[in-house]
Design an enzyme around this catalytic site. Structure first.
Site, short mmCIF file in Angstrom:
data_model
loop_
_atom_site.label_atom_id
_atom_site.label_comp_id
_atom_site.label_asym_id
_atom_site.label_seq_id
_atom_site.Cartn_x
_atom_site.Cartn_y
_atom_site.Cartn_z
N PRO A 41 45.50 32.50 25.38
CA PRO A 41 46.56 32.87 26.72
C PRO A 41 47.13 31.46 27.69
O PRO A 41 45.66 31.06 27.95
CB PRO A 41 46.69 33.86 26.99
N THR A 43 49.30 29.57 30.22
CA THR A 43 50.05 29.50 31.21
C THR A 43 51.28 28.31 30.70
O THR A 43 50.67 26.45 31.10
CB THR A 43 49.91 29.67 33.03
N ALA A 74 50.08 34.72 30.34
CA ALA A 74 49.50 35.86 31.51
C ALA A 74 51.60 36.06 32.32
O ALA A 74 51.98 35.50 32.36
CB ALA A 74 48.92 35.25 32.70
N GLN A 116 48.02 38.61 27.47
CA GLN A 116 48.17 38.89 29.14
C GLN A 116 48.55 39.35 29.98
O GLN A 116 49.38 39.06 30.16
CB GLN A 116 47.19 37.40 29.16
N TYR A 195 41.50 35.15 39.07
CA TYR A 195 42.54 35.76 39.81
C TYR A 195 42.21 37.27 39.86
O TYR A 195 41.25 37.13 39.98
CB TYR A 195 43.67 36.08 38.08
#
Length: 380
Positions: A41, A43, A74, A116, A195
């Protein structure tokens, strides 16, 4: 001589021939994967302002459908969990519909996808979400946050109440159900890279004195609760978990990695998710060897590459397979090479990644315009 013989080799002492194991089929839960290479994954900030994926995202992922598995970038499970502008979401009907177009395009191209799910926690800003960020403790990110008006100082997050904790766990479960409705094969719970779930794991960002803070058995409780709720919602064979032992992204700091992660892995193993995904896995580190020893299921390892070349990808991937990794997750190599699997199969050079700012332009540049071997060979 083939098209690639006589080329300048990658700066590696090892061969650029692929390890047969990397391109062999593999099983993941109920899925049969055509190879062991996972698109990690990443971004890319290409959703619309409301977090709805569009046609550009469908094209991007369909181009990379030859991966054994794609773990899509995500997506936030609720509004307050939003991190940056143009991040996709998965909590509303429009999000489900947008993602359904993406999964449909990937499936038509022969691919398989997990999504995700990520809550930003303190990695957020009212200018992005319209809401004040929540976190385990009121400890702000020391770095600025990117917003539509540029970088702004991070705000001090509000400490989550127990109601917030329980509501967020429920939001993850609902988001997982939405992901399945949107056509994903499963979801990856993001407990890494600084996160929200990772913030609960670290004593530097979690100063709570209740059942979710303090000793290790309490700090792992939130990740375990989210994973169990998601597994109960869609079935454990559709669930993966991502962890990042010792990774310092987003100003994270962990002083008890060698004790924390074995405890977390043992607790997660009781839920029996389909896989565990380790960020920047290093086969020479004690914590990686401990995780492999303790984890009874499929282990996905994401190598930290010194450079994005065919030789480095094959060398580092082979090291991890030899150390017990079942699948290899790659980010930047898939970003710049829609046909990465074919390039690895024939030992072809990889496209260089362009200037990092092109990753976040919001348009096709640096996103869906990387050449394949086929298009590069066509006359201008």
């Amino acid at each position: 001589m083939t098209r690639y013989e006589g080329r300048k080799e990658d700066p590696m002492t090892t061969t650029t021939e692929p390890d047969d194991a990397l391109l062999e089929p593999a099983r993941l839960g109920g899925l049969v994967l055509p190879n062991r290479m996972v698109m990690a994954p990443m971004t890319r900030n290409r959703a619309d302002a409301d977090g709805v994926p569009g046609s550009l995202m469908a094209t991007y992922y369909a181009q990379r459908a030859a991966a054994g598995l794609i773990v899509a970038e995500a997506a936030t499970p609720n509004a307050v969990g939003l991190t940056y502008p143009n991040i996709p979401a998965i909590y509303g009907p429009a999000h489900v519909a947008g993602w359904r177009n993406v999964t449909g395009a990937v499936r038509a191209a022969g691919g398989r996808m997990f999504l995700q799910i990520q809550h930003g926690g303190r990695i957020g800003h009212p200018d992005n979400s319209g809401l004040h960020p929540l976190a385990p403790s009121p400890i702000p990110l020391p770095d600025p946050i990117y917003t539509p008006s540029g970088f702004r100082p991070a705000v001090t997050p509000r400490e989550m109440t127990l109601d917030d904790v329980h509501r967020t766990v429920a939001d993850f479960a609902a988001a997982a159900r939405n992901a399945v409705d949107a056509g994903f094969e499963g979801v990856e719970v993001h407990s890494a890279n600084g996160y929200l779930l990772h913030q609960y794991l670290s004593s530097a960002t979690n100063r709570r004195t209740d059942a979710y803070g303090g000793p290790i058995e309490n700090r792992i409780r939130f990740t375990v609760a989210v994973t169990r709720a998601v597994a109960d919602a869609i079935g454990p064979d559709r669930v993966g978990v991502r962890i990042a032992p010792g990774v310092t992204a987003n100003a994270m700091c962990e002083d008890d990695v060698d004790e924390l992660y074995p405890a977390l892995v043992r607790a997660l193993a009781e839920i029996s998710p389909a896989y565990l995904h380790v960020v920047y896995a290093d086969p020479d580190q004690d914590v990686f060897r401990a995780i492999r020893r303790l984890w009874p299921g499929t282990l996905i390892a994401n190598p930290k590459l010194p450079d994005v070349t065919t030789g480095h990808v094959l060398h580092e991937s082979a090291r991890l397979v030899a150390a017990g990794a079942d699948l290899i997750a790659l980010g930047r190599p898939f970003l710049a090479n829609p046909d990465l699997i074919e390039r690895l199969r024939v030992g072809a050079p990889l496209n260089p990644i362009r200037d990092r700012h092109l990753m976040y332009t919001g348009d096709a540049t640096g996103y869906i315009d990387y050449p394949t071997l086929e298009t590069a060979a066509q006359p201008a």
